[in-house]
Design a protein around this motif. Structure first.
Motif, short mmCIF file in Angstrom:
data_model
loop_
_atom_site.label_atom_id
_atom_site.label_comp_id
_atom_site.label_asym_id
_atom_site.label_seq_id
_atom_site.Cartn_x
_atom_site.Cartn_y
_atom_site.Cartn_z
N TYR A 1 0.85 -1.18 0.00
CA TYR A 1 0.00 0.00 0.00
C TYR A 1 0.89 1.24 0.00
O TYR A 1 1.90 1.28 0.71
CB TYR A 1 -0.90 0.02 1.23
CG TYR A 1 -1.79 -1.19 1.36
CD1 TYR A 1 -2.96 -1.29 0.62
CD2 TYR A 1 -1.46 -2.23 2.22
CE1 TYR A 1 -3.79 -2.39 0.74
CE2 TYR A 1 -2.29 -3.34 2.35
CZ TYR A 1 -3.45 -3.42 1.61
OH TYR A 1 -4.26 -4.52 1.72
N THR A 2 0.51 2.25 -0.78
CA THR A 2 1.24 3.50 -0.82
C THR A 2 0.25 4.64 -0.93
O THR A 2 -0.61 4.63 -1.83
CB THR A 2 2.21 3.55 -2.03
OG1 THR A 2 3.13 2.45 -1.94
CG2 THR A 2 2.99 4.85 -2.06
N ILE A 3 0.36 5.63 -0.02
CA ILE A 3 -0.46 6.82 -0.09
C ILE A 3 0.41 8.04 0.23
O ILE A 3 1.54 7.91 0.69
CB ILE A 3 -1.68 6.78 0.86
CG1 ILE A 3 -1.24 6.76 2.33
CG2 ILE A 3 -2.58 5.60 0.54
CD1 ILE A 3 -2.38 6.99 3.31
N VAL A 4 -0.17 9.21 0.03
CA VAL A 4 0.48 10.49 0.34
C VAL A 4 -0.24 11.10 1.54
O VAL A 4 -1.44 10.89 1.73
CB VAL A 4 0.39 11.43 -0.88
CG1 VAL A 4 0.93 12.80 -0.57
CG2 VAL A 4 1.14 10.82 -2.06
N GLU A 5 0.51 11.86 2.37
CA GLU A 5 -0.08 12.56 3.51
C GLU A 5 -1.40 13.22 3.10
O GLU A 5 -1.48 13.86 2.06
CB GLU A 5 0.85 13.66 4.00
CG GLU A 5 2.11 13.19 4.67
CD GLU A 5 3.08 14.32 4.92
OE1 GLU A 5 3.94 14.17 5.79
OE2 GLU A 5 3.00 15.37 4.24
N GLY A 6 -2.40 13.04 3.95
CA GLY A 6 -3.71 13.64 3.67
C GLY A 6 -4.67 12.70 2.97
O GLY A 6 -5.88 12.93 3.00
N ASP A 7 -4.15 11.65 2.32
CA ASP A 7 -5.02 10.69 1.63
C ASP A 7 -5.58 9.68 2.63
O ASP A 7 -5.03 9.47 3.71
CB ASP A 7 -4.25 9.94 0.54
CG ASP A 7 -3.93 10.80 -0.66
OD1 ASP A 7 -4.44 11.94 -0.73
OD2 ASP A 7 -3.15 10.34 -1.52
N SER A 8 -6.64 9.00 2.22
CA SER A 8 -7.16 7.88 3.01
C SER A 8 -6.50 6.60 2.52
O SER A 8 -5.94 6.54 1.43
CB SER A 8 -8.68 7.80 2.88
OG SER A 8 -9.05 7.65 1.53
N LEU A 9 -6.57 5.56 3.35
CA LEU A 9 -5.96 4.27 3.04
C LEU A 9 -7.06 3.21 2.96
O LEU A 9 -7.83 3.04 3.91
CB LEU A 9 -4.96 3.89 4.14
CG LEU A 9 -4.40 2.47 4.11
CD1 LEU A 9 -3.55 2.26 2.86
CD2 LEU A 9 -3.60 2.19 5.37
N THR A 10 -7.15 2.51 1.84
CA THR A 10 -8.10 1.43 1.68
C THR A 10 -7.34 0.11 1.66
O THR A 10 -6.42 -0.07 0.85
CB THR A 10 -8.93 1.60 0.39
OG1 THR A 10 -9.63 2.84 0.47
CG2 THR A 10 -9.91 0.46 0.22
N LEU A 11 -7.74 -0.80 2.54
CA LEU A 11 -7.09 -2.10 2.67
C LEU A 11 -7.93 -3.18 1.99
O LEU A 11 -9.13 -3.00 1.78
CB LEU A 11 -6.93 -2.43 4.16
CG LEU A 11 -6.13 -1.40 4.95
CD1 LEU A 11 -6.29 -1.63 6.45
CD2 LEU A 11 -4.68 -1.42 4.55
N ASP A 12 -7.29 -4.31 1.69
CA ASP A 12 -8.00 -5.36 0.97
C ASP A 12 -7.55 -6.74 1.43
O ASP A 12 -6.40 -7.12 1.24
CB ASP A 12 -7.75 -5.21 -0.53
CG ASP A 12 -8.55 -6.18 -1.37
OD1 ASP A 12 -9.35 -6.95 -0.80
OD2 ASP A 12 -8.37 -6.16 -2.60
N ALA A 13 -8.45 -7.48 2.06
CA ALA A 13 -8.18 -8.86 2.46
C ALA A 13 -9.13 -9.81 1.75
O ALA A 13 -9.43 -10.91 2.24
CB ALA A 13 -8.31 -9.00 3.98
N SER A 14 -9.64 -9.40 0.60
CA SER A 14 -10.65 -10.19 -0.11
C SER A 14 -10.11 -11.50 -0.65
O SER A 14 -10.87 -12.38 -1.05
CB SER A 14 -11.26 -9.37 -1.25
OG SER A 14 -10.26 -9.02 -2.20
N GLY A 15 -8.79 -11.68 -0.63
CA GLY A 15 -8.20 -12.93 -1.07
C GLY A 15 -8.28 -14.04 -0.02
O GLY A 15 -7.93 -15.18 -0.29
#
Length: 191
Positions: free
Chosen positions: A1-15
């Motif tokens: 996962y990679t984001i920039v300050e201020g962004d939200s983070l979406t995670l994925d465990a659908s596997g």
């Protein structure tokens, strides 16, 4: 996962899957401290405020993210860690001041900067100023998110002032400009 300050983070465990078809629950360790419960669900999204509450406030930094999956029947497994990279966002610079003046007049300008990271904002900024618009920075000042500077132009001409803000992590803003018309002479009582 990679984001920039201020962004939200979406995670994925659908596997994830269960051979018996049992319903699964998910608990996440986002900041790599070994404590699960930072987020729940198969595909959670964490806002800037939620990331801040986990101590993820200032880039560039990396964290080990792990998800723990439970089938509700005593079978609990944790994933191997994956890397979450939190990158620095550059500040946004501003400049305001007079747009016309006479040569040899002391002029006051206000430099501003905003940043997606509250840590960067608290630490203050460095501004580089190009007073003659030739592409080379002539002056450097540091301060809080608003800084006042003075300058005197010694020749009458159109001038373009260029400013760039830099945060504590080295993030550089886009260069902003202010155009000023500098008169060569000044009228006194209409003369």
């Amino acid at each position: 996962y990679t984001i920039v300050e201020g962004d939200s983070l979406t995670l994925d465990a659908s596997g994830s899957s269960d051979a018996d078809g049992d319903a699964l629950t998910y608990s996440w360790d986002i900041n790599g401290d070994g404590t699960f419960g930072d987020a729940t669900g198969v595909n959670p999204t964490l806002t800037k405020a939620q990331l801040t509450s986990l101590g993820i406030t200032n880039g560039t930094a990396s964290f080990n993210v792990t998800v723990r999956v439970d089938d509700g029947k005593g079978h609990i497994v944790s994933s191997t860690a994956t890397t979450f990279t939190f990158n620095n966002a550059p500040p946004v610079a501003t400049i305001s001041g007079p747009t016309s003046a006479t040569k040899d007049e002391v002029l006051t300008f206000t430099l501003g900067a905003t940043d997606a990271s509250s840590s960067d904002t608290s630490a203050g900024f460095t501004w580089k100023i190009d007073w003659d618009g030739d592409g080379a920075f002539d002056q450097e000042v540091t301060g809080t998110s608003t800084q006042t500077v003075t300058h005197t132009f010694t020749a009458g001409c159109p001038a373009v002032v260029k400013v760039q803000a830099i945060d504590q992590d080295g993030g550089q803003s886009e260069i902003v400009t202010l155009q000023i018309n500098i008169e060569g002479v000044n009228l006194v009582d209409g003369t």
